[in-house]
Design a protein around this motif. Structure first.
Motif, PDB file in Angstrom:
ATOM      1  N   ASP A  49       0.833  -1.213   0.000  1.00  0.00           N
ATOM      2  CA  ASP A  49       0.000   0.000   0.000  1.00  0.00           C
ATOM      3  C   ASP A  49       0.861   1.254   0.000  1.00  0.00           C
ATOM      4  O   ASP A  49       0.647   2.176  -0.787  1.00  0.00           O
ATOM      5  CB  ASP A  49      -0.906   0.022   1.241  1.00  0.00           C
ATOM      6  CG  ASP A  49      -1.981  -1.044   1.193  1.00  0.00           C
ATOM      7  OD1 ASP A  49      -2.570  -1.246   0.123  1.00  0.00           O
ATOM      8  OD2 ASP A  49      -2.222  -1.672   2.240  1.00  0.00           O
ATOM      9  N   GLN A  50       1.849   1.320   0.908  1.00  0.00           N
ATOM     10  CA  GLN A  50       2.663   2.520   0.966  1.00  0.00           C
ATOM     11  C   GLN A  50       3.636   2.581  -0.200  1.00  0.00           C
ATOM     12  O   GLN A  50       3.968   3.661  -0.683  1.00  0.00           O
ATOM     13  CB  GLN A  50       3.357   2.644   2.321  1.00  0.00           C
ATOM     14  CG  GLN A  50       4.621   1.870   2.510  1.00  0.00           C
ATOM     15  CD  GLN A  50       5.841   2.647   2.066  1.00  0.00           C
ATOM     16  OE1 GLN A  50       5.931   3.838   2.251  1.00  0.00           O
ATOM     17  NE2 GLN A  50       6.775   1.941   1.465  1.00  0.00           N
ATOM     18  N   GLY A  51       4.071   1.427  -0.715  1.00  0.00           N
ATOM     19  CA  GLY A  51       4.979   1.423  -1.855  1.00  0.00           C
ATOM     20  C   GLY A  51       4.319   1.888  -3.135  1.00  0.00           C
ATOM     21  O   GLY A  51       4.920   2.612  -3.936  1.00  0.00           O
TER      22      GLY A  51
ATOM     23  N   GLY B  19       6.204   4.876  -4.552  1.00  0.00           N
ATOM     24  CA  GLY B  19       7.136   4.394  -5.555  1.00  0.00           C
ATOM     25  C   GLY B  19       8.321   3.646  -4.989  1.00  0.00           C
ATOM     26  O   GLY B  19       9.216   3.251  -5.729  1.00  0.00           O
ATOM     27  N   PHE B  20       8.353   3.401  -3.656  1.00  0.00           N
ATOM     28  CA  PHE B  20       9.464   2.634  -3.098  1.00  0.00           C
ATOM     29  C   PHE B  20       9.012   1.882  -1.849  1.00  0.00           C
ATOM     30  O   PHE B  20       8.104   2.292  -1.141  1.00  0.00           O
ATOM     31  CB  PHE B  20      10.664   3.532  -2.777  1.00  0.00           C
ATOM     32  CG  PHE B  20      10.363   4.711  -1.899  1.00  0.00           C
ATOM     33  CD1 PHE B  20      10.354   4.611  -0.527  1.00  0.00           C
ATOM     34  CD2 PHE B  20      10.087   5.952  -2.475  1.00  0.00           C
ATOM     35  CE1 PHE B  20      10.081   5.704   0.267  1.00  0.00           C
ATOM     36  CE2 PHE B  20       9.811   7.054  -1.686  1.00  0.00           C
ATOM     37  CZ  PHE B  20       9.812   6.932  -0.306  1.00  0.00           C
ATOM     38  N   PHE B  21       9.647   0.721  -1.632  1.00  0.00           N
ATOM     39  CA  PHE B  21       9.489   0.012  -0.369  1.00  0.00           C
ATOM     40  C   PHE B  21      10.249   0.765   0.712  1.00  0.00           C
ATOM     41  O   PHE B  21      11.386   1.194   0.487  1.00  0.00           O
ATOM     42  CB  PHE B  21      10.056  -1.400  -0.467  1.00  0.00           C
ATOM     43  CG  PHE B  21       9.213  -2.363  -1.249  1.00  0.00           C
ATOM     44  CD1 PHE B  21       7.839  -2.311  -1.203  1.00  0.00           C
ATOM     45  CD2 PHE B  21       9.808  -3.345  -2.017  1.00  0.00           C
ATOM     46  CE1 PHE B  21       7.062  -3.206  -1.912  1.00  0.00           C
ATOM     47  CE2 PHE B  21       9.055  -4.248  -2.733  1.00  0.00           C
ATOM     48  CZ  PHE B  21       7.678  -4.186  -2.679  1.00  0.00           C
ATOM     49  N   LEU B  22       9.657   0.879   1.892  1.00  0.00           N
ATOM     50  CA  LEU B  22      10.282   1.616   2.968  1.00  0.00           C
ATOM     51  C   LEU B  22      10.157   0.817   4.249  1.00  0.00           C
ATOM     52  O   LEU B  22       9.095   0.256   4.538  1.00  0.00           O
ATOM     53  CB  LEU B  22       9.605   2.978   3.124  1.00  0.00           C
ATOM     54  CG  LEU B  22      10.370   3.989   3.945  1.00  0.00           C
ATOM     55  CD1 LEU B  22      10.822   5.141   3.083  1.00  0.00           C
ATOM     56  CD2 LEU B  22       9.516   4.506   5.081  1.00  0.00           C
ATOM     57  N   GLU B  23      11.227   0.697   4.988  1.00  0.00           N
ATOM     58  CA  GLU B  23      11.207   0.027   6.283  1.00  0.00           C
ATOM     59  C   GLU B  23      11.753   0.962   7.347  1.00  0.00           C
ATOM     60  O   GLU B  23      12.716   1.703   7.073  1.00  0.00           O
ATOM     61  CB  GLU B  23      12.059  -1.249   6.244  1.00  0.00           C
ATOM     62  CG  GLU B  23      11.424  -2.363   5.421  1.00  0.00           C
ATOM     63  CD  GLU B  23      12.037  -3.724   5.736  1.00  0.00           C
ATOM     64  OE1 GLU B  23      13.279  -3.794   5.892  1.00  0.00           O
ATOM     65  OE2 GLU B  23      11.286  -4.692   5.840  1.00  0.00           O
ATOM     66  N   PRO B  24      11.211   0.887   8.569  1.00  0.00           N
ATOM     67  CA  PRO B  24      10.037   0.115   8.980  1.00  0.00           C
ATOM     68  C   PRO B  24       8.785   0.968   8.882  1.00  0.00           C
ATOM     69  O   PRO B  24       8.873   2.159   8.561  1.00  0.00           O
ATOM     70  CB  PRO B  24      10.353  -0.183  10.445  1.00  0.00           C
ATOM     71  CG  PRO B  24      11.029   1.082  10.904  1.00  0.00           C
ATOM     72  CD  PRO B  24      11.855   1.542   9.714  1.00  0.00           C
TER      73      PRO B  24
END
Length: 602
Positions: free
Chosen positions: A106-108, A112-117
């Motif tokens: 959902d947030q990606g 436009g990017f995977f984000l942790e955490p």
């Protein structure tokens, strides 16, 4: 955009513990100034899901700099790691329920990017559940769990272009003024070059009605603190306000941060930590769409050589006289807001907490407010930094696909920064992650604190009412968030992980008389964490970024809610495991008005 976030390398010394001090009130801030809030315009989440960009292009880790690393301290008393009796892990509670919230997909798809955490925001009222995670926002129906709005890109909601760096959303529904408040930090990025422009803000969104589907007024506090635009002039700045926190009392809205040089994110030079910054402003003027005067407390000493860190403002439901933060002489109109923070500056063990108060908050409605910040240190149970949390072994397709293949890693418990503070029944309820000992093993547990503050005659006093630990036999408890309703019934939501559990969403009940009850696993994890921040091939060290914080809330019926990170069985939009990250969030509800379990407390 390439340099928006970089790993921060710090050299930390593990030093002896500062000796405990007696509880004494002290004048708190060395710098006090005012600045004008700026109105940016209006926005809304809309009533349909947000647009989906073309795809996810990048893996990004969002590091929170450690404000306590490198601090110097003297010698002091030696403390022992706490060894509390483990709580029983109970069967599912028929009066508790939950559903999947936002996840990495959902947030990606929004950013436009995977984000942790994930950084977890949650507020609940009037049949709505508002969730914020990193740079994605959404609203659900509290009964059906149907998605009503979003996911929406936080940049879009706050009226900024996609290049701007945003992080750490929080939300709260204030029952006194019946408005939704949403906050987030922002660092200016040049959209043409992707470079940081050395300016930062704290953003505040305030709804115009009691529905989160209405329009919001958007405001901005300049947090750069390099002397420009009327800001304070601090060492190492231009700066940004990390991990912003919020609270309200009857008169004021309070926004606090930990301040760092912007070079903490860019790697462009020395990094300075200026400790906590506290901003106080009129809640009524915010709701009336008037940009009030902001009082900024900076350079806040706590003990010799140490600035205060992470002052967590209290959230209040205003359901009764016991929920009103006020002095003990009946002069309720004067107003006071309480805060709590930790003192574990050495990354070892400590047995003290700091309690703070901003007094005369009624004057925040005036053009020149006359408020004062004071603090006191009280004794507490022992707490300290926890080790990385193990997790149940299972399939980790990302790790297994690497060269060489990597096993599932551990989860970062963060440090002992204070978690969410709730004010109910005249008490401050809060907690943090701590190390606990079981035999020869060191695990992650939660410490909770119930504090009775008292402010009168311009003096702050506080004492510990009750305290305790939440630990599970052989398992780890991470990132507790506490909320308490007007009857004094509370919930502690957290992640549980260990040899017997994939990272899962769990809770305990909490009240003043009985403390914490048994552990209920409400959202069972289905896989190990398989995020890129674990693996050396992406700069990891076998310990993945996790949580940063959970959230808890109370609705108008007194029902208790929490949201925390876990690993779901299925990611949004059918995305398979092994894509770079697989975290999700779980939103749980406990029907506090019913007899959940006669034997819930040990």
């Amino acid at each position: 955009m390439k340099n928006r976030i970089a790993q921060l390398v710090v050299f930390a010394a593990l030093l002896a513990l500062v000796g405990a001090t007696n509880a004494t009130a002290q004048s708190a801030a060395n710098q006090v100034s005012t600045i004008q809030l700026k109105h940016l315009g209006t926005s809304s989440l809309g009533n349909t899901p947000g647009a989906v960009p073309s795809g996810i292009t990048t893996l990004r880790v969002k590091n929170h700099p450690d404000s306590d690393d490198g601090d110097q301290t003297g010698s002091g008393a030696q403390l022992s790691v706490p060894g509390p009796a483990p709580k029983q892990i109970a069967n599912a509670n028929p009066n508790a329920s939950g559903f999947n919230g936002l996840d990495v997909i959902d947030q990606g798809l929004q950013s436009g990017f995977f984000l942790e955490p994930p950084d977890q925001g949650l507020c609940v009222a009037n049949g709505f559940v508002f969730e914020g995670v990193n740079v994605a926002l959404a609203v659900y129906d509290a009964s059906s769990h149907k998605l009503l709005a979003g996911p929406v890109f936080a940049n879009t909601f706050f009226g900024l272009d996609a290049a701007q760096f945003m992080s750490d959303p929080r939300c709260f529904f204030d029952t006194q003024v019946r408005r939704w408040f949403v906050t987030i930090l922002q660092i200016d990025i040049d959209p043409a070059t992707g470079g940081v422009t050395n300016h930062s803000h704290g953003l505040i969104a305030v709804s115009t009605t009691d529905s989160p589907l209405s329009t919001f007024n958007i405001f901005s506090i300049d947090t750069t603190d390099d002397g420009s635009n009327g800001t304070q002039n601090h060492v190492g700045c231009p700066c940004f306000g990390d991990q912003p926190l919020m609270g309200t009392d009857a008169n004021g809205f309070f926004y606090t941060t930990n301040e760092f040089s912007i070079t903490a994110l860019t790697g462009g030079g020395p990094v300075f930590s200026n400790g906590a910054q506290v901003y106080a402003l009129s809640k009524r003027e915010l709701v009336a769409n008037v940009a009030p005067t902001v009082v900024h407390f900076g350079d806040i000493p706590l003990t010799a050589g140490h600035l205060a860190r992470s002052l967590q403002p209290a959230l209040s439901l205003f359901n009764g006289e016991g929920d009103r933060e006020s002095d003990d002489h009946g002069s309720h109109d004067q107003g006071v807001e309480f805060f709590v923070s930790h003192l574990n500056f050495t990354h070892t063990l400590d047995n003290r907490l700091a309690v703070w108060a901003i007094s005369d908050t009624r004057t925040l409605d005036q053009p020149s407010p006359s408020v004062e910040l004071t603090g006191t240190i009280i004794s507490s149970e022992v707490y300290g930094d926890a080790p990385p949390a193990t997790q149940k072994a299972g399939p980790n397709p990302l790790g297994a696909s690497l060269t060489p293949p990597e096993p599932e890693g551990a989860l970062s418990p963060g440090d002992t920064r204070m978690q969410q503070v709730f004010f109910s029944q005249g008490l401050l309820w809060t907690g943090l992650t701590t190390v606990v000992q079981q035999g020869s093993n060191f695990l992650d547990g939660a410490a909770y604190f119930v504090i009775r503050p008292d402010f009168g005659g311009d003096h702050l006093h506080a004492r510990m009412q009750t305290q305790g630990y939440i630990a599970a036999a052989g398992q780890n408890v991470l990132y507790p968030a506490i909320a308490v309703n007007g009857n004094g019934d509370g919930i502690v939501g957290f992640t549980i992980s260990g040899p017997g559990f994939f990272p899962s969403a769990a809770y305990t009940r909490l009240n003043e008389d009985n403390g914490a009850g048994r552990i209920h696993v409400l959202g069972a994890g289905a896989f190990p964490d398989d995020g890129f921040t674990i693996y050396p091939q992406f700069g990891g060290n076998g310990v993945g970024r996790w949580g940063d914080y959970s959230a808890a809330a109370v609705d108008e019926h007194g029902d208790l809610w929490f949201a925390t990170e876990y690993i779901p069985a299925q990611l949004s939009n059918g995305f398979p495991q092994g894509q770079g990250a697989n975290w999700g969030t779980f939103i749980g509800k406990l029907n506090a008005g019913e007899d959940q379990d006669h034997n819930d407390h040990d």
